[in-house]
Design a protein around this motif. Structure first.
Motif, mmCIF file in Angstrom:
data_model
loop_
_atom_site.group_PDB
_atom_site.id
_atom_site.type_symbol
_atom_site.label_atom_id
_atom_site.label_comp_id
_atom_site.label_asym_id
_atom_site.label_seq_id
_atom_site.Cartn_x
_atom_site.Cartn_y
_atom_site.Cartn_z
ATOM 1 N N THR A 1 -7.011 3.368 -4.109
ATOM 2 C CA THR A 1 -6.864 1.770 -4.711
ATOM 3 C C THR A 1 -5.869 1.342 -4.792
ATOM 4 O O THR A 1 -5.994 -0.254 -4.252
ATOM 5 N N GLU A 2 -4.633 1.265 -5.331
ATOM 6 C CA GLU A 2 -3.339 1.307 -4.782
ATOM 7 C C GLU A 2 -3.074 0.674 -2.920
ATOM 8 O O GLU A 2 -2.842 -0.751 -3.340
ATOM 9 N N CYS A 3 -3.931 1.717 -2.570
ATOM 10 C CA CYS A 3 -3.426 0.918 -1.324
ATOM 11 C C CYS A 3 -4.394 -0.513 -0.629
ATOM 12 O O CYS A 3 -3.162 -1.448 -0.471
ATOM 13 N N VAL A 4 -5.690 -0.820 -1.610
ATOM 14 C CA VAL A 4 -5.920 -1.775 -1.211
ATOM 15 C C VAL A 4 -5.771 -2.316 -2.010
ATOM 16 O O VAL A 4 -5.800 -3.452 -1.634
ATOM 17 N N GLU A 5 -5.490 -2.497 -2.979
ATOM 18 C CA GLU A 5 -5.233 -4.210 -4.176
ATOM 19 C C GLU A 5 -3.592 -4.241 -3.484
ATOM 20 O O GLU A 5 -3.563 -5.821 -3.966
ATOM 21 N N THR A 6 -2.444 -3.121 -3.144
ATOM 22 C CA THR A 6 -1.285 -3.816 -2.143
ATOM 23 C C THR A 6 -1.241 -4.740 -0.868
ATOM 24 O O THR A 6 0.074 -4.735 -0.532
ATOM 25 N N SER A 7 -2.392 -4.086 -0.449
ATOM 26 C CA SER A 7 -2.791 -4.798 1.334
ATOM 27 C C SER A 7 -2.006 -3.374 2.001
ATOM 28 O O SER A 7 -2.133 -3.895 3.027
ATOM 29 N N TRP A 8 -1.440 -1.896 2.045
ATOM 30 C CA TRP A 8 -0.828 -1.371 2.283
ATOM 31 C C TRP A 8 -2.096 -0.442 2.944
ATOM 32 O O TRP A 8 -1.547 0.504 2.309
ATOM 33 N N ILE A 9 -2.834 -0.299 3.966
ATOM 34 C CA ILE A 9 -3.475 0.199 3.965
ATOM 35 C C ILE A 9 -3.616 0.895 5.608
ATOM 36 O O ILE A 9 -4.189 1.874 6.427
ATOM 37 N N SER A 10 -2.703 0.015 6.157
ATOM 38 C CA SER A 10 -2.072 0.299 7.885
ATOM 39 C C SER A 10 -1.397 1.651 8.006
ATOM 40 O O SER A 10 -0.851 2.389 6.772
#
Length: 489
Positions: free
Chosen positions: A133-142
């Motif tokens: 969820t942190e990755c999604v919320e911060t947009s650091w998904i790659s």
């Protein structure tokens, strides 16, 4: 048939013979049959154990089943609430006939009707959701983000290596390891004949030539003696595979490698947490690799890791992983590289999993040892060996059927599926499959025997102890019914 049989398939008549009842039990693989009278009313139940005891006491297979059936049994009205029914099931009461108002069996309850037991399933009971969820919320998904480096650091610390590199899966981990060591065209890599195809595929992808060797009969792992005999002036590396969580004989493999100036690339895809004389597998050779596929001990969905002892090799591998791009000049490529990067979301799951690695590994070992205890007295079944100085983490608890067991491995798997239990065959020997036939001998007797007689048991850390007992009881029942049928024909 891959689901529990219908109730009609379990019914025999009180005048049917012991042989007919035994055939019913053998075919349905439930270990029990329901005995009804001429009006179809339930008057008894009989198990393979009841029939065996009757035969030992002098009964004949032509005798009526009513002579050995159990009349003191548990049954319930078909209208009983499901929760009440499930509460009555136990390790001793595995089947409950459900009766209509006239006492006729119209259904039955067993645990496999409420939950099938898969071979493996991930245990995502920690911070996985929070970190993703942190990755999604911060947009650091790659492949950029804090979790990738953190995951690498955690694996390196856990395994005791100076360098760890996260990659997109376990197969590319092997390929990258070989490429980073400069292994390619004209080189030979020794690999066991009994392993998953990723091991040999990585060698071929690197442009090298795989040299298949047989395995040891006791451990099912790379045979050091066969390895020594396979070395030529083109041999560049040995790839020991720590299969099913069991560590290879690394003392012998290291000795052979040192004497011949060879690299060791450890395929530890299935063995994170396994130890060899106190050292983590993957930390003994020049390079080690892990897989974090969804069925592995810890998972990132897909994903892998490469462990390095040497900084220069690590830096080169890191460059190859990122398209061969220069670490000092963006978009400048010094090498023809690959996109083998792990995403931040995958690494986030990995971090959460690794936070519980000790708990997960300990549970895997508990499951393996429980299987060992419950199956130790089963004739015709070879269990994995315990070896001093080696810590087996039982990625999949695996056993081998001996010839005298008189049941084909695939038939046993089919019968266990009827109990809602997902047993699996082991890997095929590489030398028998079309892409790899030219790399090995047709005389690998051990790998062929293990391959066609080996079977893996459900081994998820989510398994409950009573489920392990149910699996073992279902297995024993199928083997016993088959054994009685065999000796009475």
């Amino acid at each position: 048939m891959s689901t529990p049989p219908d109730v009609e398939d379990l019914i025999v008549h009180h005048s049917d013979s012991l042989r007919e009842a035994l055939e019913c039990i053998d075919q349905t693989a439930q270990g029990i049959c329901f005995v009804v009278d001429t009006g179809g009313r339930l008057v008894g139940v009989a198990t393979d154990g009841d029939i065996r005891r009757g035969l030992l006491e002098g009964a004949d297979l032509s005798d009526h089943i009513q002579s050995v059936m159990e009349t003191d049994f548990v049954s319930l009205p078909v209208t009983t609430d499901e929760k009440d029914i499930q509460s009555r099931l136990s390790s001793k009461i595995r089947h409950i006939p459900l009766l209509d108002e006239d006492g006729r069996p119209v259904d039955y309850a067993c645990r496999s009707k409420y939950r099938s037991i898969p071979i493996m399933e991930p245990h995502l009971g920690g911070n996985e959701l929070s970190y993703v969820t942190e990755c999604v919320e911060t947009s650091w998904i790659s492949s950029q983000g804090r979790f990738v480096e953190k995951f690498e650091d955690m694996v390196a610390e856990y395994c005791g290596v100076p360098y760890a590199l996260a990659v997109s899966n376990g197969t590319v981990a092997l390929h990258l390891a070989l490429e980073a060591l400069g292994i390619g065209e004209g080189d030979e890599v020794i690999v066991p004949d009994f392993t998953f195809a990723a091991s040999i595929n990585a060698i071929l992808h690197a442009g090298a030539t795989p040299v298949l060797v047989d395995i040891r009969e006791d451990t099912w792992l790379l045979d050091p003696e066969a390895t020594s005999e396979a070395i030529t002036d083109r041999t560049k590396a040995i790839m020991p595979v720590h299969l099913y969580g069991q560590p290879c004989n690394m003392d012998e493999i290291v000795r052979i490698a040192d004497e011949n100036g060879l690299y060791i690339v450890e395929d530890a895809a299935e063995a994170i947490g396994s130890l060899y004389h106190g050292e983590h597998v993957g930390n003994i050779g020049d390079v080690g690799t892990f897989s974090f596929y969804g069925n592995k001990t810890i998972t990132t969905g897909e994903g892998g890791m490469v462990l390095f002892q040497d900084e220069e090799t690590y830096q080169y591998a890191a460059q190859l992983r990122d398209h061969g791009m220069s670490s000092s000049q963006r978009y400048w490529h010094d090498e023809v590289g690959y996109n083998y990067r792990m995403t931040n979301m995958q690494a986030a799951v990995g971090v959460a999993q690794l936070e519980r690695i000790d708990e997960i590994v300990e549970r895997k070992i508990q499951i393996g040892e429980r299987y060992r205890r419950e199956l130790s007295g089963v004739e015709g079944l070879t269990l994995p060996v315990n070896i001093d100085g080696r810590k087996n983490t039982y990625w999949l608890f695996t056993a081998v059927l001996k010839d005298e067991i008189h049941i084909e491995r695939d038939e046993l798997i089919s019968k266990m599926k009827m109990n809602g239990i997902d047993l699996r065959p082991v890997f095929y020997p590489l030398h028998e499959m079309p892409p790899y036939q030219k790399y090995g001998s047709s005389h690998f007797k051990v790998s062929s025997y293990i391959s066609y007689n080996g079977v893996s048991f459900p081994s998820s850390t989510k398994l409950r102890n009573y489920e392990i007992s149910n699996i073992c009881e279902a297995l024993k029942s199928s083997l016993e019914a088959n054994r009685i049928m065999g000796i009475t024909k």
